[in-house]
Write a protein that holds these residues in place. Structure first.
Motif, PDB file in Angstrom:
ATOM      1  N   SER A 164       0.843  -1.202   0.000  1.00 49.41           N
ATOM      2  CA  SER A 164       0.000   0.000   0.000  1.00 49.41           C
ATOM      3  C   SER A 164       0.871   1.241   0.000  1.00 49.41           C
ATOM      4  CB  SER A 164      -0.985  -0.012   1.161  1.00 49.41           C
ATOM      5  OG  SER A 164      -0.327  -0.379   2.329  1.00 49.41           O
ATOM      6  N   ALA A 198      -2.932  -4.486  -4.213  1.00 50.82           N
ATOM      7  CA  ALA A 198      -3.054  -3.063  -3.864  1.00 50.82           C
ATOM      8  C   ALA A 198      -4.354  -2.453  -4.379  1.00 50.82           C
ATOM      9  CB  ALA A 198      -1.871  -2.297  -4.437  1.00 50.82           C
ATOM     10  N   HIS A 201      -7.189  -1.069  -2.237  1.00 51.33           N
ATOM     11  CA  HIS A 201      -7.061   0.228  -1.546  1.00 51.33           C
ATOM     12  C   HIS A 201      -7.045   1.403  -2.509  1.00 51.33           C
ATOM     13  CE1 HIS A 201      -5.869  -2.440   1.625  1.00 51.33           C
ATOM     14  NE2 HIS A 201      -4.852  -2.860   0.898  1.00 51.33           N
ATOM     15  N   SER A 203      -9.076   3.815  -4.839  1.00 46.82           N
ATOM     16  CA  SER A 203     -10.439   4.247  -5.162  1.00 46.82           C
ATOM     17  C   SER A 203     -10.574   4.488  -6.668  1.00 46.82           C
ATOM     18  CB  SER A 203     -10.748   5.537  -4.413  1.00 46.82           C
ATOM     19  OG  SER A 203      -9.925   6.570  -4.915  1.00 46.82           O
ATOM     20  N   THR A 422     -12.164  10.920   3.192  1.00 45.89           N
ATOM     21  CA  THR A 422     -12.971   9.728   2.904  1.00 45.89           C
ATOM     22  C   THR A 422     -13.899  10.026   1.735  1.00 45.89           C
ATOM     23  OG1 THR A 422     -14.429  10.498   4.645  1.00 45.89           O
ATOM     24  CG2 THR A 422     -12.979   8.646   5.195  1.00 45.89           C
TER      25      THR A 422
END
Ligand code: MIC
Ligand code: SF4
Length: 648
Positions: A164, A198, A201, A203, A422
């Motif tokens: 990550s 990966a 994670h 978006s 977020t």
């Protein structure tokens, strides 16, 4: 043997050809998009084809490039596109609704479908598992008319992402790393597929940054699987029904695999004047910055904007820096406003621009002489900012925002810890700037302002062609060199005679004059000639000036297709050393060219004679039978009319 993601989509849309690398295949296009700087021409060509209504599942016409209304021209183009869209069944995304790629992934893109767009960054929608390809306007016009799209079957390249991202490393750094590894020509003839642990994670906006800038690799397109992350994004966009899962088979075979461990990745920067001139940001730390531009279709999502706002919150930008921010879409802009992020940017001293391409294509905000401009865009080609002496560096929004505060490129670790943002559960959905075309458009009148001029149409290829070698160019000549775009020229995208006077001027200011004096001739290019934009104008302007052929070491995919579509012969040197033997203003002839072009489709080489120096040069012309027919007919429009005539 299993299939890759794109092989699955291609197989489901295949019309002709065997899906073997290098073979010409054709496939069905579900959706098209156009933007205004290529759209006017695409719709003029669509009208010339004479189909009463688009035959795609969805076609959208965006206005996002030519937004400066410093004269009547751009506004006239907007009106033309709005009326032509209504006439032929195309949705019209009004100025202010956002940059085509950002809006399309938010509101229209569908995993598993095909999208053809008259813009090289159309692959952005690969971020949701759509097979999205950039093309010249004429190819998009043909697709709107229900015609297939032809490509040479690409090779498959897998980029495996593991681990990550370390603090301050971002999706922008992933694609900059891929560019560092593969270079701006490394993706030609390939589709880049992303995979690895990966991905869970990353978006959709992050994936879209990567697929967007895959255009800079020269790749046919880039694509991510459609997975849980995609599903959440489409749910949050109020489009749960558009989700379909899609992934490569476990035994899919790739021609090439690149692995990147994200935990080792540092913030990167592409230095002037190429997107693959990549080094770690720390290598240029301390460089004084005059301008920071945040936005463009690469990094203008809500995700990006919220991070920038969090960095700017409570700060004041450096007195020597001009910071401009352009949100990617009305949805992004609206949500930034509602969440207070916009207020934080304004308070820090950012100049907020409307949702459009803006500085990325030199539509305003050209920096001062010799400026250092830090941008989140995808391209830093020479002179593209509108200031030839400016030095444009490409970075992530985070690095850009920090530099705007300190006035120098800064190692982000010196700033503190990165902002955490977020993704919303639900995006704000309001498509009131998208005009749906009427079912019955008989009453709609297409409005053509005085700036809309007929486009040049080539004639049937003659038996032999000749002319001067007009110019000799280095490697990686971009379409920004061939047909520059800036706030002075972009308004004339529907006026080729006017634009032709600026053709290739960044490389040779005397080119248009020379071409006119000698009644046209040939362009000699290096490797990767015509990289960058999909603009057909980079073929139309040379055509207007009488250019009959381009000899290069190699070509970028879209530009080569645009040359063929306009009846200009693209040839590559069999021996790259022959490039050195031709000099500017040599007399060049291609004898028996019709016969030679036919032979080229069967694999023969083409003989070009330099009469001045008295030698023959062996050239390749990697074309299919269909492309040979197009060249013989004098371009795709003539060919389409001719085949339609034969069919009657
Ligand atoms: C670009 O980024 O160069 C453009 C402007 O979006 C072009 C389209 C054009 O030239 O109008 C592109 O990428 O295709
Ligand atoms: Fe617009 Fe720049 Fe994206 Fe091209 S690269 S579509 S000019 S924002």
């Amino acid at each position: 043997m299993g299939n890759t993601i794109s092989q699955k989509i291609l197989r489901g849309h295949l019309i002709s050809g065997e899906m073997k690398p290098g073979n010409e295949i054709s496939f069905r296009i579900d959706q098209t998009l156009t933007q205004d700087s290529t759209g006017t021409m695409a719709y003029l060509q669509f009208e010339a084809i004479g189909v009463p209504r688009v035959k795609t599942k969805l076609s959208v016409a965006y206005i996002d490039h030519n937004m400066l209304q410093s004269g009547f021209e751009n506004a006239d183009d907007h009106k033309y596109i709005q009326t032509v869209a209504a006439k032929y069944g195309i949705r019209f995304s009004r100025p202010g609704n956002g940059v085509c790629h950002q809006v399309h992934i938010e509101r229209f893109g569908v995993p598993g479908q095909t999208l053809l767009g008259s813009d090289s960054h159309t692959p952005t929608c690969g971020g949701i598992g759509m097979l999205a390809i950039g093309a010249g306007g004429l190819d998009v016009a043909v697709a709107m008319g229900g015609g297939p799209y032809y490509i040479s079957m690409p090779r498959m390249c897998k980029v495996e992402l593991t681990g990550s991202l370390a603090p301050w490393a971002t999706a922008k750094d992933i694609i900059l790393e891929v560019l560092r590894i593969m270079t701006v020509k490394g993706g030609v003839g390939k589709i880049i597929e992303y995979s690895g642990d990966a991905l869970a994670h990353l978006s959709v906006p992050e994936r879209a940054t990567i697929t967007n800038m895959g255009a800079e690799l020269g790749a046919t397109t880039s694509i991510f699987p459609s997975d849980e992350v995609t599903k959440r994004f489409l749910d949050a966009q109020g489009r749960p029904d558009d989700f379909v899962p899609l992934e490569a088979d476990p035994d899919a075979v790739y021609d090439e695999v690149i692995s990147i461990d994200l935990s080792k990745l540092k913030p990167m920067v592409a230095k002037p004047h190429m997107p693959d001139n990549v080094v770690p940001v720390t290598e240029i730390a301390g460089l004084k910055v005059d301008q920071v531009c945040i936005g463009s279709c690469t990094n203008s999502s809500l995700h990006d904007m919220l991070k920038v706002a969090a960095i700017l919150k409570g700060q004041t930008i450096h007195p020597d820096v001009s910071l401009v921010i352009s949100p990617g879409s009305k949805q992004v802009f609206n949500m930034m406003a509602e969440q207070g992020a916009l207020a934080d940017m304004i308070a820090a001293g950012a100049r907020i621009l409307e949702c459009s391409c803006g500085p990325c294509i030199g539509m305003g905000q050209s920096p001062k002489t010799d400026a250092v401009s830090l941008r989140t865009n995808n391209r830093n080609f020479y002179a593209r900012s509108g200031t030839a002496s400016a030095q444009v560096y490409l970075v992530s929004p985070e690095i850009a925002a920090i530099a705007a505060i300190y006035g120098v490129v800064t190692d982000p670790d010196d700033f503190g810890s990165p902002p955490v943002v977020t993704m919303p559960e639900q995006f704000k959905i309001n498509d009131n700037l998208v005009i749906i075309p009427p079912e019955d458009s008989t009453e709609v009148e297409v409005v053509r302002g005085p700036n809309i001029k007929p486009f040049p149409l080539n004639t049937k290829l003659s038996e032999g062609i000749g002319g001067k070698a007009l110019v000799k160019l280095e490697d990686n000549i971009t379409t920004d060199h061939i047909m520059p775009s800036n706030s002075k020229l972009l308004p004339f995208r529907s006026n080729i005679p006017y634009l032709a006077d600026f053709c290739l001027t960044p490389s040779d200011p005397t080119f248009p004059e020379k071409a006119k004096e000698h009644g046209g001739g040939f362009i000699i290019g290096g490797a990767n000639y015509g990289q960058g934009s999909s603009r057909e104008h980079a073929a139309l302007a040379p055509l207007q000036l009488g250019v009959k052929g381009v000899f290069a070491i190699s070509f970028a995919r879209i530009h080569m297709a645009n040359l063929i579509n306009n009846g200009i012969i693209p040839l590559t040197f069999v021996n790259a050393s022959d490039y050195d033997k031709i000099s500017v203003l040599d007399d060049i002839v291609i004898q028996d060219v019709r016969h030679q072009i036919r032979g080229a489709a069967e694999g023969s080489t083409v003989i070009v004679t330099d009469k001045t120096r008295g030698f023959d040069i062996e050239m390749n012309c990697g074309i299919s039978e269909r492309q040979a027919d197009i060249l013989l007919a004098g371009g795709l429009l003539n060919y389409t009319r001719q085949t339609a005539g034969e069919g009657q």
